[in-house]
Design an enzyme around this catalytic site. Structure first.
Site, PDB file in Angstrom:
ATOM      1  N   SER A 140       0.702  -1.256  -0.099  1.00 37.14           N
ATOM      2  CA  SER A 140       0.087  -0.055  -0.050  1.00 37.14           C
ATOM      3  C   SER A 140       0.675   1.307   0.044  1.00 37.14           C
ATOM      4  O   SER A 140       1.639   1.706  -0.953  1.00 37.14           O
ATOM      5  CB  SER A 140      -1.010  -0.164   1.177  1.00 37.14           C
ATOM      6  OG  SER A 140      -1.742   0.967   1.100  1.00 37.14           O
TER       7      SER A 140
ATOM      8  N   HIS B 108      -8.001  -5.155   1.524  1.00 29.99           N
ATOM      9  CA  HIS B 108      -6.630  -4.560   1.814  1.00 29.99           C
ATOM     10  C   HIS B 108      -5.851  -5.283   3.030  1.00 29.99           C
ATOM     11  O   HIS B 108      -4.627  -5.239   3.014  1.00 29.99           O
ATOM     12  CB  HIS B 108      -7.206  -3.194   2.152  1.00 29.99           C
ATOM     13  CG  HIS B 108      -5.869  -2.154   1.688  1.00 29.99           C
ATOM     14  ND1 HIS B 108      -5.346  -1.886   0.512  1.00 29.99           N
ATOM     15  CD2 HIS B 108      -5.084  -1.432   2.745  1.00 29.99           C
ATOM     16  CE1 HIS B 108      -4.265  -1.296   0.631  1.00 29.99           C
ATOM     17  NE2 HIS B 108      -4.194  -0.994   1.885  1.00 29.99           N
TER      18      HIS B 108
END
Ligand SMILES: *[C@@H]1O[C@H](CO)[C@@H](O)[C@H](O)[C@H]1NC(C)=O
Ligand SMILES: *[C@@H]1O[C@H](CO)[C@@H](O)[C@H](O)[C@H]1NC(C)=O
Ligand SMILES: *[C@@H]1O[C@H](CO)[C@@H](O)[C@H](O)[C@H]1NC(C)=O
Ligand SMILES: *[C@@H]1O[C@H](CO)[C@@H](O)[C@H](O)[C@H]1NC(C)=O
Length: 418
Positions: free
Chosen positions: A185, A391
């Site tokens: 990320s 995520h």
């Protein structure tokens, strides 16, 4: 029916309240070690990186990297006791995402935590930290509790200073000329910033593995995250003028409460798991175990600057991967142009491997495809073979070993020697 104006007002008010609750570093609430034991907190949730690694038979060396602008970052070098003398080269740097720390890679335990899995495969693994979290809340001259300018950073500065400093440090310590980089990320987004702004640094890397890489956030689906980040972006000036600069730190009252709830066993599963999937609006039942949830909330959120959150709010309102937008006048002063400069993604020249999840509502698939199009040297783009992969699964899923590790391993092997 509420008017649009009053909805906006309520969102801003709620954001302001949340920010205030999160910036105050409360010294009263933190529960001491003994009471935590009485409350049956899992012992391990009180351990730091080194203690956790040791607990499972791994060895962890603690290093400190000092950036050119004076920030002091802890970096941990972890290896498995089973690899003595047959460590693979070059070294591997593993970099966390927003509001996380190096500990995120241990929270899922030795069967699933990426730091353990990589160490088991005998890579010389260096686990980094980015300024502002609890392992990187130090500076040569600035005091994070007293000097507001400590918090004048976003991913723009992390990419410019922290990532290059970490890479240089690891290369200097190992004698290698290049290393392999894994960024999750923001850990990948800041790598792109480095390539764009620090010519030559990209050449110090053989291969980059981007796990749910965050460049622009145009299509972020999670409404709660979107409202929070854009709300903070709208309120950044008044809040920071009132002295609120640090946010979601490990010792803020909300974090202590989350930690409490998520570690007392009978509260954790119904409340914490649902909070994560509810807030981020992407369900993956059973992926994160109850034990991992407890560990996760003892390290998450790990703290960052208000400015970083504001930066994310901006990146959801543009279709570019660009520097912080201060408004025309201040942009002119800082950048010499009215619009914030775009990052040059063509400068990300090392071979790049990207793994992403279809159910990721923070780094949306549309933004991943956009990024892939902008990058000049993509070796492979893989959608994780689980339609519910989201995520948080990258760091915390019990299935990391089956779902993402094989591809990570394949490319590290390809770019390593024994
Ligand atoms: C946790 O640590 C404390 C203090 O070191 C010890 O007394 C206790 O027995 C430990 N509990 C567990 C479950 O290991
Ligand atoms: C982690 O804990 C160990 C043992 O208690 C301590 O020596 C070490 O300084 C700690 N490391 C960090 C980075 O806090
Ligand atoms: C977690 O705990 C809850 C409640 O104790 C239980 O119902 C659930 O099955 C557990 N989940 C997992 C993945 O172990
Ligand atoms: C972007 O980076 C590439 C590769 O380093 C370079 O050729 C190109 O000139 C850069 N573009 C801009 C606008 O700086």
């Amino acid at each position: 029916m509420a008017s649009k104006g009053s909805v906006t007002f309520n969102i801003l008010a709620a954001t302001a309240a949340l920010v205030v609750a999160n910036v105050i570093r409360m010294r009263v609430l933190p529960i001491d070690f003994k009471s935590k034991n009485v409350l049956e907190y899992p012992n391990e949730s009180l351990y730091n990186f080194t203690e956790l690694a040791n607990r499972y038979g791994y060895h962890s060396e603690e290093h400190t990297v000092v950036t050119e602008d004076g920030y002091i970052l802890n970096v941990f070098r972890i290896n498995s006791g089973n690899c003595d003398g047959r460590m693979k080269g070059p070294p591997v740097v593993l970099m966390h995402g927003l509001l996380l720390s190096s500990d995120a890679w241990l929270d899922a335990g030795p069967e699933a935590g990426l730091a353990y899995l990589l160490a088991d495969s005998c890579y010389d693994l260096w686990v980094g930290n980015q300024r502002g979290n609890y392992y990187a809340r130090r500076h040569l001259t600035l005091n994070p509790d007293k000097d507001p300018s400590f918090w004048d950073f976003s991913i723009d500065e992390i990419g410019f200073y922290d990532i290059p400093a970490t890479i240089d440090y690891v290369l200097r310590n190992t004698g290698f000329g290049k290393l392999n980089y894994i960024g999750y990320s923001q850990g990948a987004g800041t790598f792109f910033v480095m390539c764009s702004e620090r010519p030559g640094y990209c050449n110090k890397v053989n291969v980059v593995i981007g796990l749910a890489p965050a460049a622009r956030q145009t299509h972020t689906k999670s409404m709660a995250y979107r409202l929070l980040a854009t709300g903070i972006s709208a309120l950044e000036d008044p809040l920071s003028q009132s002295g609120f600069r640090e946010i979601f730190s490990k010792t803020s009252p909300l974090q202590e409460i989350a930690k409490f709830i998520c570690q007392v066993r009978f509260l954790s599963e119904p409340l914490c798991g649902n909070f994560i999937s509810g807030f981020f609006d992407s369900y993956h039942p059973g992926s994160i175990t109850n034990r991992t949830l407890g560990m996760m909330f003892s390290h998450f959120p790990a703290g960052t600057s208000l400015h970083t959150m504001a930066r994310y709010g901006q990146s959801m309102q543009t279709d570019q991967f660009q520097k912080f937008d201060y408004g025309a006048a201040r942009n002119m002063k800082k950048y010499g142009c009215k619009e914030p400069p775009k990052y040059n993604l063509s400068s990300v020249t090392p071979p790049m491997v990207i793994l992403y999840g279809r159910n990721d509502h923070l780094v949306d698939t549309k933004d991943v495809y956009w990024l892939v199009n902008e990058l000049p040297n993509v070796l492979e783009v893989e959608e994780v073979a689980d339609p519910l992969w989201n995520h948080f699964d990258v760091a915390y899923s019990q299935y990391v070993n089956q779902r993402i590790f094989p591809t990570v391993y394949k490319y590290l092997e390809h770019f390593s020697t024994t």
